[in-house]
Design an enzyme around this catalytic site. Structure first.
Site, PDB file in Angstrom:
ATOM      1  CB  VAL A  81       3.554   0.477   4.211  1.00  0.00           C
ATOM      2  CG1 VAL A  81       2.435   0.152   5.212  1.00  0.00           C
ATOM      3  CG2 VAL A  81       4.559   1.435   4.843  1.00  0.00           C
ATOM      4  CE  LYS A  83       8.227   3.009   6.875  1.00  0.00           C
ATOM      5  NZ  LYS A  83       8.046   4.445   7.212  1.00  0.00           N
ATOM      6  CB  ILE A  94      -0.965   0.029   1.205  1.00  0.00           C
ATOM      7  CG1 ILE A  94      -0.223  -0.136   2.531  1.00  0.00           C
ATOM      8  CG2 ILE A  94      -2.039  -1.033   1.046  1.00  0.00           C
ATOM      9  CD1 ILE A  94      -1.114  -0.011   3.755  1.00  0.00           C
ATOM     10  CG  ASP A 147       8.160  14.023   5.759  1.00  0.00           C
ATOM     11  OD1 ASP A 147       8.144  15.042   5.035  1.00  0.00           O
ATOM     12  OD2 ASP A 147       8.084  12.867   5.307  1.00  0.00           O
ATOM     13  N   GLY A 176       8.529   3.912  -0.035  1.00  0.00           N
ATOM     14  CA  GLY A 176       9.332   5.118  -0.012  1.00  0.00           C
ATOM     15  C   GLY A 176      10.773   4.813  -0.344  1.00  0.00           C
ATOM     16  N   GLY A 177      11.659   5.737   0.038  1.00  0.00           N
ATOM     17  CA  GLY A 177      13.062   5.565  -0.284  1.00  0.00           C
ATOM     18  C   GLY A 177      13.731   4.425   0.454  1.00  0.00           C
ATOM     19  CG  MET A 178      13.486   4.024   4.779  1.00  0.00           C
ATOM     20  SD  MET A 178      14.260   4.432   6.363  1.00  0.00           S
ATOM     21  CE  MET A 178      12.800   4.668   7.400  1.00  0.00           C
ATOM     22  N   GLY A 179      11.676   2.089   2.746  1.00  0.00           N
ATOM     23  CA  GLY A 179      10.788   1.039   3.230  1.00  0.00           C
ATOM     24  C   GLY A 179       9.555   0.854   2.384  1.00  0.00           C
TER      25      GLY A 179
END
Length: 332
Positions: A179, A197, A171, A290, A174-177
């Site tokens: 979900v 995550k 769903i 953020d 991102g840049g590192m993970g």
């Protein structure tokens, strides 16, 4: 097709292997599963078909019971083939994924145990898993099945983590993970949906791991109706850390407000709840850093708009350090 071979001492693990096979067969539908159904007698011929199944298997489970080593030593020097010795030797020689599985309170063999069986010594470098009798058998079996699925097919829909969380669909990434929406198979209510995550494959650098642990710690510090809660955490069999969060079935706050055509007063009342969540984080010594519409999701529960602040991946601790690590980012 992916194949699995179960290697075991015929007189040491027969009942457990039979149960394991019956549980794994419907769970691992993408696999072919082989084991010696005929229960070959010690010393009987090691057939070409058995040799083919072992040497071509994607994964070989070496089922180790309490008498595994004793019988291995007793069979040494006797006439005929020791099937277990030959199965494990072939599996290690063929480069299969080999996994020792301990049953009935057995322990892993030591180097001294295998001193006269040098071809089997690489088995000691594998990570053994436990399979215990009921009431633990089901959860142990799920851990094993999840390990097998991830070992071969990687992380994705259908994978079971920690014997509890079955991944349904991705769903967000991102840049590192990444979900996933998942289901807690131990819960039989509407609250079974969770979000998992985890770090993206190949992204387990020191900085990324520190940031990931920092986010988990930041969420764990907070308990607020408008901040997504951390429920659990763990590590996949391949070493990728993950944590389990409350699932938020919502949309970005701006999209929700526009879709519902909220008035200015209604928008301010909704934003007031977000401010309350941010203030709570500050009282816990956490700055989000953020905040943006996509990190404030709104869902309707019993006709009420409920915002949830998510994604504390760039959070900073005002006091102390998150996960005892200092992160250098472009944010001040």
């Amino acid at each position: 097709m992916t194949s699995l071979f179960l290697s075991y001492r015929r007189g040491d693990a027969g009942d457990t292997v039979g149960r394991l096979y019956e549980h794994l067969k419907p769970r691992l539908q993408r696999w072919q599963i082989f084991y010696d159904h005929k229960n070959l007698q010690p010393g009987s011929d090691f057939s070409d078909e058995l040799r083919r199944q072992v040497s071509s298997a994607t994964v070989v489970l070496v089922i180790i019971g309490p008498d595994w080593v004793t019988t291995l030593k007793e069979r040494r020097g006797q006439a005929g083939t020791d099937h277990v010795f030959e199965e494990v030797r072939l599996a290690l020689l063929s480069g299969n994924t080999v996994l020792p599985v301990l049953i009935r309170n057995a322990t892993m063999p030591t180097e001294q145990d295998l001193d006269s069986f040098h071809e089997l010594l690489p088995l000691l470098r594998k990570n053994a898993l436990n399979v215990r009798p009921d009431p633990h058998f089901t959860s142990d079996f799920e851990n094993l099945a999840g390990f097998l699925d991830e070992t071969v097919h990687g992380v994705g829909p259908g994978l079971l983590l920690g014997g509890k969380y079955k991944l349904a669909r991705s769903i967000g990434e991102g840049g590192m993970g990444v979900v996933y929406e998942a289901v807690d198979v131990t819960v039989k209510t509407s609250r079974a949906r969770v979000a998992v995550k985890m770090i993206l494959e190949g992204m387990n650098t020191r900085e990324v791991l520190a940031r990931f642990e920092g986010e988990k710690e930041a969420l764990a510090r907070m308990k607020h109706d408008h901040i997504a809660r951390v429920l659990d955490s763990g590590v996949t069999p391949q070493g990728r850390p993950y944590f389990v969060m409350e699932y938020v079935d919502g949309e970005p706050i701006t999209a929700f407000c526009d879709r519902k055509k909220l008035t200015t007063q209604e928008r301010l009342r909704l934003f007031q709840k977000v401010c309350s969540a941010v203030q709570h984080a500050h009282t816990k010594g956490i700055v989000h850093r953020d905040l943006k519409p996509s990190n404030v999701l709104v869902e309707e529960i019993d006709g009420q708009a409920v915002p949830k602040v998510i994604d504390f991946g760039l959070a900073k601790a005002l006091t102390g350090k998150l996960a005892d690590k200092t992160l250098d980012t472009s944010y001040s």
